[in-house]
Design an enzyme around this catalytic site. Sequence first.
Site, short mmCIF file in Angstrom:
data_model
loop_
_atom_site.label_atom_id
_atom_site.label_comp_id
_atom_site.label_asym_id
_atom_site.label_seq_id
_atom_site.Cartn_x
_atom_site.Cartn_y
_atom_site.Cartn_z
CG HIS A 107 4.58 -3.26 -5.28
ND1 HIS A 107 5.75 -2.71 -5.81
CD2 HIS A 107 4.53 -2.87 -4.00
CE1 HIS A 107 6.39 -2.05 -4.86
NE2 HIS A 107 5.66 -2.13 -3.75
CG ASP B 214 -7.34 3.01 -5.75
OD1 ASP B 214 -6.85 1.96 -5.29
OD2 ASP B 214 -7.86 3.09 -6.88
CG HIS C 220 -1.62 -2.73 -2.89
ND1 HIS C 220 -1.22 -3.67 -3.80
CD2 HIS C 220 -2.97 -2.64 -2.99
CE1 HIS C 220 -2.29 -4.14 -4.44
NE2 HIS C 220 -3.36 -3.53 -3.96
CB THR D 71 -5.84 -5.74 -10.16
OG1 THR D 71 -5.78 -4.56 -9.36
CG2 THR D 71 -7.25 -6.29 -10.16
#
Length: 114
Positions: A98, A30, A100, A95
């Site tokens: 997609h 990240d 995850h 945010t």
Amino acid sequence: MDNCIFCKIIAGDIPSDRVYEDEDMIIIRDINPQAPVHLLLIPKEHYADITCLNAERAATLGRCLNKLQDIVGNIPQLKDGFRLINNKGEFAGQTVGHMHVHILGGTAMGEGLL
Ligand code: 5GP
Ligand code: ZN
């Protein structure tokens, strides 16, 4: 999917620190880590969130999760445990649209979830 930051990362159009990749997923670090180890498991297929699962996506996600034991086993900082988080929607703080899964570890996070 156009304008999806994770699709661009998967395609290699945006650089990332990749820990793992196969036909189903990538696992990257990240960009704004919330723990000493903060990884993102990102299925290669674009879908918005966990409520968009169908049988095929669920099977793919199951394969991805099944591989975690080996992938995490190669990261010594995660040997004492880790936490998986999936955010869906605004109240959960999602945010990036997609789907995850966050993999957090490298420190004792305690028993509280929030
Ligand atoms: P969400 O809030 O949607 O559950 O999590 C999105 C995560 O993606 C956040 O933890 C954020 O730091 C991470 N992120 C956003 N943009 C990028 C990027 O360009 N590269 C990487 N590696 N992580 C990103
Ligand atoms: Zn995408």
